[in-house]
Design a protein around this motif. Structure first.
Motif, short mmCIF file in Angstrom:
data_model
loop_
_atom_site.label_atom_id
_atom_site.label_comp_id
_atom_site.label_asym_id
_atom_site.label_seq_id
_atom_site.Cartn_x
_atom_site.Cartn_y
_atom_site.Cartn_z
N PHE A 14 0.85 -1.19 0.00
CA PHE A 14 0.00 0.00 0.00
C PHE A 14 0.88 1.24 0.00
CE2 PHE A 14 -2.42 3.37 1.97
CZ PHE A 14 -3.67 3.26 1.40
N ALA A 111 -6.64 7.15 -5.21
CA ALA A 111 -7.62 6.32 -5.92
C ALA A 111 -8.67 5.88 -4.91
CB ALA A 111 -6.92 5.10 -6.53
N PRO A 112 -9.93 5.75 -5.32
CA PRO A 112 -11.00 5.45 -4.37
C PRO A 112 -10.74 4.23 -3.48
CG PRO A 112 -11.94 6.02 -6.50
CD PRO A 112 -10.44 5.95 -6.68
N GLU A 113 -10.19 3.17 -4.04
CA GLU A 113 -9.95 1.97 -3.22
C GLU A 113 -8.86 2.23 -2.17
OE1 GLU A 113 -7.44 1.44 -6.98
OE2 GLU A 113 -9.47 2.13 -6.53
N HIS A 114 -7.86 3.01 -2.51
CA HIS A 114 -6.81 3.34 -1.54
C HIS A 114 -7.34 4.30 -0.47
CE1 HIS A 114 -3.84 2.25 -4.90
NE2 HIS A 114 -3.93 1.25 -4.05
N GLU A 115 -8.13 5.27 -0.91
CA GLU A 115 -8.71 6.22 0.04
C GLU A 115 -9.58 5.47 1.05
OE1 GLU A 115 -11.80 8.37 1.88
OE2 GLU A 115 -12.20 7.14 0.12
N ARG A 116 -10.39 4.55 0.59
CA ARG A 116 -11.29 3.79 1.46
C ARG A 116 -10.49 2.93 2.44
NH1 ARG A 116 -14.29 2.41 -2.19
NH2 ARG A 116 -13.24 0.52 -2.85
N GLN A 117 -9.45 2.29 1.95
CA GLN A 117 -8.63 1.43 2.82
C GLN A 117 -7.94 2.26 3.90
OE1 GLN A 117 -5.86 -0.95 0.57
NE2 GLN A 117 -5.18 -2.09 2.36
N ASP A 120 -10.66 3.68 6.38
CA ASP A 120 -11.17 2.64 7.29
C ASP A 120 -10.19 2.39 8.43
OD1 ASP A 120 -13.46 2.38 5.76
OD2 ASP A 120 -12.87 0.48 4.84
#
Length: 134
Positions: A14, A111-117, A120
């Motif tokens: 990540f 990127a949305p998936e990195h932001e979400r991870q 969280d």
């Protein structure tokens, strides 16, 4: 079908996927810009200069997300809850911390998936630091 020899494929961390050290430095710097003027959080930082706290959080997050292990090499095991025991971390502090972190995360434009991870994890971390009711 040709097999790829074991150990030749490296999975990107990540840390690397989001841009490495510069990304984490930007995140934490922006966060502490907010903390500097926050009436709830600022008193929790006894040092006149927020620089040492900024450095510690940057190193911790870089290590947590797969970057260099500098944090543990310098400070040992993170023991986050123990390190925060001297401070009264209540719901108001939790909310203020997350508000400044939200601003910092948004500024990164991940990127949305990195932001979400990332988000969280930060929500989980903030929740786990609460040690005072109120």
């Amino acid at each position: 079908m040709t097999e790829i020899p074991r150990g030749t494929v490296q999975q990107q961390t990540f840390f690397d996927a989001v841009g490495g050290e510069p990304t984490f430095r930007r995140l934490v710097h922006r966060f502490y810009e907010g903390v500097a003027g926050d009436p709830i959080l600022r008193p929790m930082y006894p040092e006149e200069d927020l620089g040492p706290a900024e450095k510690r959080l940057t190193l911790f997050l870089m290590q947590y997300w797969g970057g260099p292990r500098t944090y543990s090499e310098n400070r040992g095991h993170p023991r986050l809850r123990m390190r925060h025991v001297p401070f009264q971390v209540d719901r108001a502090a939790h909310d203020a911390w997350l508000a400044h972190m939200r601003d910092a995360v948004d500024e990164l434009q991940l990127a949305p998936e990195h932001e979400r991870q990332l988000w969280d994890y930060l929500v989980y971390a903030a929740n786990s630091m609460i040690n005072t009711t109120g």
